[in-house]
Design an enzyme around this catalytic site. Structure first.
Site, PDB file in Angstrom:
ATOM      1  N   GLU A 183      30.745  34.969  52.887  1.00 51.05           N
ATOM      2  CA  GLU A 183      31.378  35.776  53.943  1.00 51.05           C
ATOM      3  C   GLU A 183      30.448  35.983  55.136  1.00 51.05           C
ATOM      4  O   GLU A 183      30.434  37.070  55.716  1.00 51.05           O
ATOM      5  CB  GLU A 183      31.807  37.137  53.402  1.00 51.05           C
ATOM      6  CG  GLU A 183      32.935  37.069  52.405  1.00 51.05           C
ATOM      7  CD  GLU A 183      33.539  38.444  52.110  1.00 51.05           C
ATOM      8  OE1 GLU A 183      32.830  39.454  52.285  1.00 51.05           O
ATOM      9  OE2 GLU A 183      34.717  38.501  51.751  1.00 51.05           O
ATOM     10  N   GLU A 252      38.710  34.888  46.728  1.00 55.97           N
ATOM     11  CA  GLU A 252      38.663  36.244  46.159  1.00 55.97           C
ATOM     12  C   GLU A 252      40.002  36.934  46.340  1.00 55.97           C
ATOM     13  O   GLU A 252      40.304  37.430  47.415  1.00 55.97           O
ATOM     14  CB  GLU A 252      37.575  37.097  46.840  1.00 55.97           C
ATOM     15  CG  GLU A 252      36.168  36.647  46.538  1.00 55.97           C
ATOM     16  CD  GLU A 252      35.109  37.540  47.174  1.00 55.97           C
ATOM     17  OE1 GLU A 252      35.388  38.738  47.434  1.00 55.97           O
ATOM     18  OE2 GLU A 252      34.001  37.035  47.427  1.00 55.97           O
TER      19      GLU A 252
HETATM   20  C1  GAL Z   1      33.718  40.617  49.295  1.00 52.19           C
HETATM   21  C2  GAL Z   1      32.451  39.963  48.771  1.00 52.19           C
HETATM   22  C3  GAL Z   1      32.318  40.146  47.264  1.00 52.19           C
HETATM   23  C4  GAL Z   1      32.580  41.565  46.893  1.00 52.19           C
HETATM   24  C5  GAL Z   1      33.944  41.974  47.410  1.00 52.19           C
HETATM   25  C6  GAL Z   1      34.306  43.391  47.110  1.00 52.19           C
HETATM   26  O1  GAL Z   1      33.589  40.901  50.626  1.00 52.19           O
HETATM   27  O2  GAL Z   1      32.442  38.597  49.076  1.00 52.19           O
HETATM   28  O3  GAL Z   1      31.041  39.752  46.863  1.00 52.19           O
HETATM   29  O4  GAL Z   1      31.596  42.354  47.461  1.00 52.19           O
HETATM   30  O5  GAL Z   1      33.984  41.865  48.783  1.00 52.19           O
HETATM   31  O6  GAL Z   1      34.310  43.618  45.770  1.00 52.19           O
END
Ligand code: GAL
Length: 824
Positions: A183, A252
């Protein structure tokens, strides 16, 4: 004879060569999908971070992911645990990355490896080793030679290990995708031109490692080709990759959210997670990863923050302990089966759409050989839709997607949950001959030196905490002395000690006495502690203990965010607001606790035999407690209930099970447990756990326990009462399901238990939810007996929901359903 042997050897060698070359997996991609061995694939993946469980738990977690219909396990690589000191490496136990990847391979899944090595992940300092911060001239995550050299060194080390162990797909290994950075696009702006150069460098450096499989960059709209830019979020249906040659990938899909001390327990309903997934595949996505599939536990001091809890449960399909979270796990499993069934049309079909208005829309995938598959979505947040599609009527509830693999029959709707709901219960975990109350010994944290200002080094002024401790401990003592004279004009006996700190917790002592403690609240880590103090003529000692609770892991320049009483000011305020500023005094410092140094939690501690067994203090600051216990054998996950404790750290048999902070409660707030799955989800929507400790139970992995005697050690800093601490196991208590006519109801105790009795059974129009069902008006007569017969005494049971099986009911114009509540 010899000739024959040679022929056999030759044959064996050829066979071996054939096996190893045939197991090589070719991974590539096009604008539609990841391509494995020439086939475009629909890929379903789930995050399981290896250090958040134990090697003993891995096979079961991964098998449950496979049973849940996943193709791949995703994990980050956690740099800080692997390189705790520069060029000193640790890949032992829970940090055994290679063993984890091999376990995934043995279970038969692929691996998506997000090397980072910046990971965010609510992990301490985002996964960076804190020693990086100390390197002269370094700047993290930007075009800085020192940083890039360290990042390249670690990334290369990892890739070389993978190659050596033949874990990359082209070598016959399970790893099909690798990620560089994480990110960066979300943080990049403030890094300016050097940030842009760094991004280009990341891509080139990654490519130069020749992994032979695709590289991804998440949340990076300007990722250079051939890096695939991917999406992270609760919904990614409208995401478009930055090149027509890149497939639409979602790295994610947040299955819930993390918890922070003082905060509530986020709950993302199964209906909404399923909706987001179905919408993504409806809109052309072909790779999707659940973040997290199993969240697990932040053992030791690995939690990031500040203030990330020890539990990283995340409301994931597998709960913190590895149990199936139902209905989420099962509802998604059914969805995966449907998407897999449609793999060919989704990865090859032409797409047409029909808009029905009011948020309802059909998407039709058709392949040249005439096969088709359809989605009908309703993105309206409150109005259900009845749509006429290709001559048939479909009821599509608000905020849901129906899937029709043959474009005729709805086999799945994201809002119609047929999987069982499991309500978990905790039961006392006690070996038979154990008394119900634990017997405690205790020791005070040794404060003698700190209270008179004796430290291990001195400095003028107030130092920044992270640079000073290098994060070797949460604790840093700041101590100074001030001489006060009754004859001075600004003398006053009663004064206020005022300390400005950047957090995260502060305990203040004055002339040997504890005068106040305070912690950051509402996400603001800078705060001011004020405590009344009584001045004595001559020497006065000020002793401040500053405590970090996980280092920041996210945001531009997060690595530079300070902690501790850096700069202060620290003042004494007397009559008429006269202040004595102590900020530029000579301060002495001591890193860590005496008990940490003496490893009081270890059986090898030099003080192991020096615990006091009488006059157990309760609600006393800075106290160590220890007890022994026998754990009942079995396989159910074990937790320790730390109710009535304050804040500190806990160890079982020398293993840190993490920080605890039971005294940090969530605020009471209305509607905490009400949940409507409809509409865009956010962590405050559907959260649980108002007006109670953010985390009361702490996971004790089975592999930390011994068959005979175990030791629990607590360090308590605010003051707590250990007498009600106890151990419990977690298991399915109640299982419920509600299934309409024409389908099959399935119930299971999900473990070694059998269904002991049926609390509720109705074939008709029962109402309510698991734990509080109510009878309807038209149900059949004999349902309870039939369900009892099918289920009681069984580990699981299934019943076809039809009149043939359940007999007639009196429901004429409502669709009837079978509703059952069983006790395990
Ligand atoms: C994203 C990040 C993850 C985790 C998630 C929130 O921004 O890539 O590593 O932090 O948010 O749980």
């Amino acid at each position: 004879m010899e000739m024959k042997m040679n022929l056999i050897t030759l044959f064996l060698l050829l066979a071996l060569a054939f096996i190893s070359s045939s197991s090589a997996t070719d991974v590539s991609f096009d604008g539609r999908a990841i391509i494995i061995n020439g086939e475009r694939r629909v890929l379903l993946s789930g995050s399981i971070h290896y250090p958040r469980s134990t090697p003993e738990m891995w096979p079961d977690l991964i098998q449950k992911a496979k049973d849940g219909g996943l193709d791949a396990i995703e994990t980050y690589v956690f740099w800080d645990v692997h390189e705790p000191r520069r060029r000193e490496y640790n890949f032992e136990e829970s940090y055994d990355l290679i063993r984890f990847i091999k376990t995934v391979q043995e279970v038969g899944l692929y691996v998506v490896l997000r090397i980072g090595p910046y990971v965010c992940a609510e992990w301490n300092y985002g996964g960076f080793p804190v020693w990086l911060h100390q390197m002269p001239g370094i700047q993290l995550r930007t075009d800085n030679e020192i940083f890039k050299n360290e990042m390249e060194n670690f990334t290369t080390l990892i890739v070389n290990m993978l190659k050596q162990e033949k874990l990359l797909a082209p070598q016959g290994g399970p790893i099909i995708i690798t990620q560089i950075e994480n990110e960066y696009g979300n943080a990049q702006g403030p890094y300016g031109e050097p940030g842009k150069r760094y991004l280009q460098w990341c891509a080139k450096m990654a490519e130069s490692l020749n992994v032979g499989i695709p590289w991804i960059m998440c949340q990076q709209a300007d990722a250079p080709q051939p890096m695939i830019n991917t999406c992270n979020g609760y919904y990614c249906d409208s995401f478009k990759p930055n090149s027509p040659n890149s497939p639409k990938m979602w790295t994610e899909n947040w299955t819930g959210w993390f918890k922070a001390w003082g905060g509530r327990d986020p709950h993302r309903p199964a209906e909404d997670v399923a909706y987001s997934v179905a919408r993504f595949f409806q809109e052309g996505g072909t790779f999707q990863n659940y973040y997290m599939y199993h969240g697990g536990t932040n053992f030791g001091r690995t939690a990031g923050g500040p203030f990330i809890t020890t539990s990283y449960d995340y409301d994931a399909p597998l709960d913190e302990y590895g149990n199936l979270r139902q209905p989420k796990w099962g509802h998604l499993k059914q969805l995966h089966a449907v998407l897999k069934f449609m793999e060919k049309v989704l990865t090859h079909g032409d797409v047409t759409t029909t808009d029905f208005g009011n948020g309802a829309k059909a998407t039709i995938y058709t392949t040249t050989d005439g096969n088709s598959g359809c989605f009908i979505s309703n993105t309206n947040t409150s109005v259900d839709a009845t749509v006429n599609f290709q001559g048939n009527n479909y009821l599509v509830p608000a905020w849901s997607v129906s899937i029709l693999p043959d474009c005729k029959q709805e086999v799945y709707n994201t809002a119609k949950v047929t999987t069982q709901t499991s309500l978990m219960v905790k039961k006392p975990n006690q070996a038979e001959d154990e008394p119900s109350q634990l017997t405690w010994t205790w020791r005070p944290e040794r404060l003698r030196e700190s209270l008179v200002g004796l430290g291990s080094f001195a400095s003028t002024g107030l130092l920044e905490q992270i640079s000073t401790t290098r994060d070797s401990s949460d604790y840093l003592w700041y101590m100074t002395r001030v001489v006060m004279n009754e004859n001075e004009p600004d003398w006053s006996k009663e004064m206020i000690l005022r300390v400005n700190t950047t957090g995260h917790i502060l305990h203040a002592f004055f002339n040997g006495k504890h005068v106040g403690s305070q912690y950051a609240a509402n996400g603001i880590y800078k705060f001011v502690l004020e405590a009344p103090v009584t001045i004595r003529p001559g020497n006065n000692y000020i002793t401040l203990l500053s405590v970090t609770v996980g280092l920041t892991n996210y945001g531009p320049f997060f690595d530079l965010i300070p902690a501790g009483i850096v700069g202060g000011p620290v003042q004494l305020i007397g009559n008429g607001n006269v202040t004595k500023d102590l900020s530029s005094n000579k301060w002495t410092y001591k890193i860590g606790l005496a008990g940490e140094e003496k490893e009081l939690y270890s059986e090898n501690s030099p003080l192991a035999s020096k615990w006091y067994s009488d006059q157990l203090p309760i609600y006393r600051v800075m106290s160590w407690y220890q007890t022994t216990f026998k754990a009942a054998l079995g396989e159910e996950p074990v937790v320790v209930d730390l109710q009535r404790m304050g804040k500190g750290n806990a160890w079982v048999n020398g293993h840190s099970i993490g920080r605890y902070w039971v005294a940090n409660q969530t605020a009471p707030s209305d509607g905490c447990n009400e949940c409507d799955y409809r509409g865009p989800w956010s962590p405050s929507h559907c959260a649980n756990g108002c007006d109670q400790p953010t985390q009361r139970w702490y996971h004790v992995p089975r592999s930390f326990l011994k068959a005979d005697q175990n030791t629990l050690t607590l360090f308590e800093e605010f003051g707590g009462n250990p007498t009600e601490v106890n151990f419990q196991t977690i298991t399915v208590g109640t299982a419920c399901a509600s299934v309409y006519e024409g389908r099959t109801l399935e119930l299971s105790c999900q473990g070694s238990h059998t269904i002991s009795h049926i609390e509720f059974a109705s074939y008709g129009d029962a109402q309510g939810t698991c734990g509080s069902f109510q009878k309807g008006t038209c149900e059949a007569d004999n349902t309870l007996a039939l369900v009892q017969q099918a289920c009681v005494g069984q580990k699981s049971c299934s019943i076809d929901v039809s009149e043939d099986v359940l007999g007639p009911n009196k429901c004429s114009n409502t669709p009837s359903k079978l509703v059952v509540q069983a006790v395990c």
